[in-house]
Design a protein around this motif. Structure first.
Motif, short mmCIF file in Angstrom:
data_model
loop_
_atom_site.label_atom_id
_atom_site.label_comp_id
_atom_site.label_asym_id
_atom_site.label_seq_id
_atom_site.Cartn_x
_atom_site.Cartn_y
_atom_site.Cartn_z
N LYS A 1 0.93 -1.14 0.12
CA LYS A 1 0.07 -0.15 0.02
C LYS A 1 0.81 1.24 -0.06
CE LYS A 1 -3.66 2.12 3.00
NZ LYS A 1 -4.27 1.97 4.06
N GLN A 2 0.43 2.37 -0.60
CA GLN A 2 1.21 3.48 -0.85
C GLN A 2 1.34 3.91 0.72
OE1 GLN A 2 -0.32 6.61 -3.15
NE2 GLN A 2 1.83 6.96 -3.91
N GLY A 3 2.63 4.35 0.91
CA GLY A 3 2.83 4.88 2.27
C GLY A 3 3.20 3.70 3.37
N HIS A 4 3.90 2.71 2.61
CA HIS A 4 4.19 1.85 3.37
C HIS A 4 5.64 2.19 4.28
CE1 HIS A 4 6.56 -2.07 4.24
NE2 HIS A 4 5.56 -2.60 4.04
N PRO A 5 5.88 1.84 5.51
CA PRO A 5 6.95 2.39 6.17
C PRO A 5 8.45 2.14 5.56
CG PRO A 5 5.60 0.87 7.53
CD PRO A 5 4.78 0.96 6.26
N LEU A 6 8.56 1.13 4.70
CA LEU A 6 9.85 0.82 4.18
C LEU A 6 9.89 1.54 2.66
CD1 LEU A 6 10.39 -2.83 4.89
CD2 LEU A 6 11.25 -0.82 6.05
N LYS A 7 9.02 2.29 1.97
CA LYS A 7 8.84 2.69 0.82
C LYS A 7 10.01 3.49 0.37
CE LYS A 7 6.00 7.05 1.51
NZ LYS A 7 6.83 7.51 2.50
N ASP A 8 10.63 4.19 1.33
CA ASP A 8 11.81 5.11 1.01
C ASP A 8 13.10 4.38 0.81
OD1 ASP A 8 10.16 7.35 0.25
OD2 ASP A 8 10.11 7.93 2.45
N LYS A 9 13.22 3.09 1.36
CA LYS A 9 14.50 2.22 1.29
C LYS A 9 14.91 2.09 0.06
CE LYS A 9 16.01 -0.17 4.42
NZ LYS A 9 16.53 -1.34 5.30
N LYS A 10 16.07 2.12 -0.30
CA LYS A 10 16.68 1.77 -1.66
C LYS A 10 16.66 0.28 -1.90
CE LYS A 10 19.27 5.69 -3.49
NZ LYS A 10 19.20 6.53 -2.62
N SER A 11 16.80 -0.30 -0.82
CA SER A 11 16.77 -1.75 -1.16
C SER A 11 16.42 -2.74 0.12
CB SER A 11 18.07 -2.47 -1.48
OG SER A 11 18.21 -3.90 -1.77
N ILE A 12 15.14 -3.17 0.04
CA ILE A 12 14.63 -3.80 1.31
C ILE A 12 14.84 -5.47 1.20
CG2 ILE A 12 12.67 -4.61 2.37
CD1 ILE A 12 11.51 -2.02 0.77
N LEU A 13 15.30 -6.03 2.42
CA LEU A 13 15.59 -7.35 2.61
C LEU A 13 14.23 -8.18 2.48
CD1 LEU A 13 18.80 -7.66 4.86
CD2 LEU A 13 18.78 -8.05 2.47
N TRP A 14 14.04 -9.22 2.20
CA TRP A 14 12.74 -10.24 2.41
C TRP A 14 12.67 -10.27 3.84
CZ3 TRP A 14 8.60 -10.58 -0.28
CH2 TRP A 14 7.41 -11.37 0.26
N GLU A 15 13.56 -10.44 4.61
CA GLU A 15 13.63 -10.79 5.97
C GLU A 15 12.53 -9.32 6.71
OE1 GLU A 15 16.17 -11.23 4.51
OE2 GLU A 15 16.40 -13.47 4.47
N GLU A 16 13.04 -8.36 6.35
CA GLU A 16 12.42 -7.14 6.98
C GLU A 16 10.93 -7.16 6.73
OE1 GLU A 16 14.50 -3.28 6.38
OE2 GLU A 16 15.73 -4.34 4.63
N LEU A 17 10.39 -7.92 5.81
CA LEU A 17 8.81 -7.99 5.68
C LEU A 17 8.25 -9.24 6.33
CD1 LEU A 17 9.11 -7.26 1.80
CD2 LEU A 17 8.27 -5.85 3.66
N TYR A 18 9.21 -9.98 7.11
CA TYR A 18 8.44 -11.18 7.99
C TYR A 18 7.23 -10.87 8.74
CZ TYR A 18 11.98 -14.58 6.53
OH TYR A 18 12.79 -15.52 6.02
N GLY A 19 7.26 -9.72 9.29
CA GLY A 19 6.00 -9.30 10.16
C GLY A 19 4.82 -8.78 9.35
N GLU A 20 4.87 -8.89 7.87
CA GLU A 20 3.75 -8.58 7.34
C GLU A 20 3.14 -9.89 6.81
OE1 GLU A 20 2.90 -5.41 5.52
OE2 GLU A 20 5.15 -4.53 6.07
N ARG A 21 1.55 -9.74 6.50
CA ARG A 21 0.85 -10.75 6.09
C ARG A 21 0.93 -10.79 4.24
NH1 ARG A 21 -4.47 -10.11 9.34
NH2 ARG A 21 -3.92 -8.11 9.04
#
Ligand code: PGA
Length: 220
Positions: free
Chosen positions: A89-109
């Protein structure tokens, strides 16, 4: 710009495509129908498992898969790329990171297509190959419903970039997750030895020609 082939038989052209290809093919149909008014295209759209059943029964003149069933006796020809991207969704807390690790999304459904979907098949294969752990997904059996649910804040998803861009509502974003997009492509598929009708051949040529005229971001 389409030079019609002469001697094409009148009648139906039966094409079965997986659901993601519906974002690609119908938009190229108008001009085809104008050039070949005697041909009546008939589209079947289903998930990978459903289109495999049709292929096995030899029900159609032409098939489009993004993960062709290599265990069957078929011929495949590259059509175009179909990368799978992570959406949020727009406004996701990690949206401004240049590169996200999948592990950072573990808390997400994670919202995933149903068993039998080629998109799900490709995602599961990618996760296995890259030894990525997948959180327990919520199954939603439609690309549109997945987009709606992500917009509503239910979770994140991995879908075809074409599905994301199609009528993009503006409040979905692609997250730059390391290792993504998952490279995937569409293929024309036929049972080996099946005679390719002139109408099917003309349609393939038309789609290929149409894609070469689109801007790169129109067909990822
Ligand atoms: P599907 O289509 O996810 O609806 O099966 C895409 C594909 O086969 O990759």
């Amino acid at each position: 710009r389409l030079a019609a082939r002469s001697g094409l038989s009148v009648g139906r052209l039966k094409i079965s495509v997986v659901t993601t290809a519906k974002y690609l093919i119908p938009s190229l149909l108008g001009e085809f129908c104008q050039a070949y008014p005697n041909i009546e295209p008939e589209f079947q759209i289903g998930n990978r498992a459903e289109i495999i059943q049709r292929l096995k029964q030899n029900l159609d003149d032409l098939y489009v898969f993004s993960n062709p069933p290599r265990e069957l006796d078929i011929t495949t020809d590259f059509l175009t790329k179909n990368p799978l991207v992570v959406i949020a969704k727009q406004g996701h807390p990690l949206k401004d990171k240049k590169s996200i690790l999948w592990e950072e999304l573990y808390g997400e459904r994670l919202l995933m297509r149903e068993n039998g979907s080629g998109t799900r098949y490709a995602i599961e294969a990618f996760f296995k190959e890259n030894r990525i752990k997948m959180q327990n997904p919520i199954t939603i059996a439609s690309n549109e419903a997945i987009k709606e649910s992500v917009m509503a804040g239910l979770g994140i998803a991995i879908i075809s970039q074409h599905a994301l861009n199609h009528m993009a509502p503006g409040n979905l974003i692609e997250l730059p997750v390391h290792g993504f997009p998952i490279p995937n492509s569409w293929y024309w598929v036929l049972p080996k030895g099946k005679h390719v009708s002139n109408a099917a051949m003309a349609f393939r040529e038309h789609v290929t020609q149409g894609l070469s005229h689109k801007k790169p971001n129109e067909h990822a």
